[in-house]
Design a protein around this motif. Sequence first.
Motif, short mmCIF file in Angstrom:
data_model
loop_
_atom_site.label_atom_id
_atom_site.label_comp_id
_atom_site.label_asym_id
_atom_site.label_seq_id
_atom_site.Cartn_x
_atom_site.Cartn_y
_atom_site.Cartn_z
N THR A 107 0.74 -1.16 -0.02
CA THR A 107 0.26 0.05 0.07
C THR A 107 0.96 1.37 -0.16
N TYR A 108 2.24 1.14 -0.23
CA TYR A 108 3.00 2.19 0.22
C TYR A 108 4.20 2.15 -0.93
N GLY A 109 4.33 3.53 -1.44
CA GLY A 109 5.49 3.31 -2.57
C GLY A 109 4.97 3.85 -3.83
N LYS A 110 6.04 4.25 -4.64
CA LYS A 110 5.86 4.85 -6.04
C LYS A 110 6.88 3.81 -6.96
N GLU A 111 7.79 4.41 -7.48
CA GLU A 111 8.75 4.03 -8.37
C GLU A 111 9.62 2.57 -7.74
N MET A 112 9.91 2.93 -6.48
CA MET A 112 10.84 1.84 -5.74
C MET A 112 9.79 0.53 -5.03
N LYS A 113 8.33 0.88 -5.09
CA LYS A 113 7.68 -0.19 -4.55
C LYS A 113 7.97 -1.60 -4.73
N GLY A 114 8.28 -2.20 -5.93
CA GLY A 114 8.42 -3.42 -6.07
C GLY A 114 9.79 -3.97 -5.45
N LEU A 115 10.81 -2.93 -5.69
CA LEU A 115 12.15 -3.39 -4.85
C LEU A 115 12.00 -3.42 -3.25
N MET A 116 11.32 -2.37 -3.10
CA MET A 116 11.11 -2.34 -1.58
C MET A 116 10.22 -3.45 -0.83
N GLN A 117 9.26 -3.84 -1.61
CA GLN A 117 8.38 -4.92 -0.97
C GLN A 117 9.23 -6.09 -0.77
N GLY A 118 10.09 -6.33 -1.52
CA GLY A 118 10.90 -7.56 -1.23
C GLY A 118 11.97 -7.56 0.04
N GLN A 119 12.31 -6.23 0.18
CA GLN A 119 13.21 -5.79 1.15
C GLN A 119 12.48 -5.85 2.65
N ALA A 120 11.26 -5.23 2.57
CA ALA A 120 10.47 -5.13 3.92
C ALA A 120 9.78 -6.51 4.11
N LYS A 121 9.33 -7.12 3.22
CA LYS A 121 8.58 -8.63 3.68
C LYS A 121 9.27 -9.40 4.62
N ALA A 122 10.75 -9.43 4.52
CA ALA A 122 11.42 -10.19 5.49
C ALA A 122 11.54 -9.90 7.04
N LEU A 123 11.15 -8.58 7.07
CA LEU A 123 11.17 -7.87 8.44
C LEU A 123 9.98 -8.34 9.31
N ASN A 124 10.28 -8.52 10.52
CA ASN A 124 9.15 -8.72 11.70
C ASN A 124 9.10 -7.33 12.33
N ASP A 125 7.96 -7.27 13.01
CA ASP A 125 7.45 -5.91 13.96
C ASP A 125 8.74 -5.42 14.73
N ALA A 126 9.26 -6.48 15.45
CA ALA A 126 10.53 -5.95 16.09
C ALA A 126 11.58 -5.38 15.35
N GLN A 127 12.08 -5.91 14.36
CA GLN A 127 12.89 -5.51 13.28
C GLN A 127 12.54 -4.11 12.74
N ILE A 128 11.30 -4.08 12.46
CA ILE A 128 10.83 -2.78 11.65
C ILE A 128 10.98 -1.64 12.91
N ASP A 129 10.63 -2.02 14.22
CA ASP A 129 10.42 -0.92 15.16
C ASP A 129 12.05 -0.40 15.58
N ALA A 130 13.13 -1.50 15.49
CA ALA A 130 14.50 -1.21 15.60
C ALA A 130 15.02 -0.40 14.57
N LEU A 131 14.46 -0.71 13.42
CA LEU A 131 15.06 0.25 12.16
C LEU A 131 14.57 1.42 12.05
N ALA A 132 13.34 1.78 12.64
CA ALA A 132 12.64 3.09 12.61
C ALA A 132 13.25 3.93 13.67
N LYS A 133 13.73 3.16 14.56
CA LYS A 133 14.18 4.05 15.71
C LYS A 133 15.83 4.52 15.32
#
Length: 138
Positions: A107-133
């Motif tokens: 639901t997010y992204g423009k030109e880089m959506k396909g590339l980033m979707q592959g990178q983000a799918k492997a992340l769990n909630d704790a990893q997303i929180d850690a990256l965001a911080k």
Amino acid sequence: MKTFIPLICSLFLIGCSESTSEQIPSSAEPKTAVEANTSTPEQKAPVTETATALPATSDDGGTLFTQKCASCHGAKGEKSALGKSAVIAEFSEQQVKDALRGYQTGTYGKEMKGLMQGQAKALNDAQIDALAKFISAL
């Protein structure tokens, strides 16, 4: 020209993903440290904690950023990946979370959506929180 775009995207995806050469030194270092510190029991616990922070499944934002993000976004998030993305060092913690979760769901992204979707799918909630911080503190 249109036939070159998938090729370029594929090469870029390979360049942005983890490589085995990065993993080999990471896994080799903790083993050496554990072997060197086996003579004193009080040093075993900190070495074990350090060893668990190094794998790609880590919840450590700095390690994850280095492994998954820095090759495209720069060591301090200062680059616009492929000249098409926003500079993520300017993102707030919530913006990073929203972006990564949006990439996961598509639901997010423009030109880089396909590339980033592959990178983000492997992340769990704790990893997303850690990256965001980590990214919001850059």
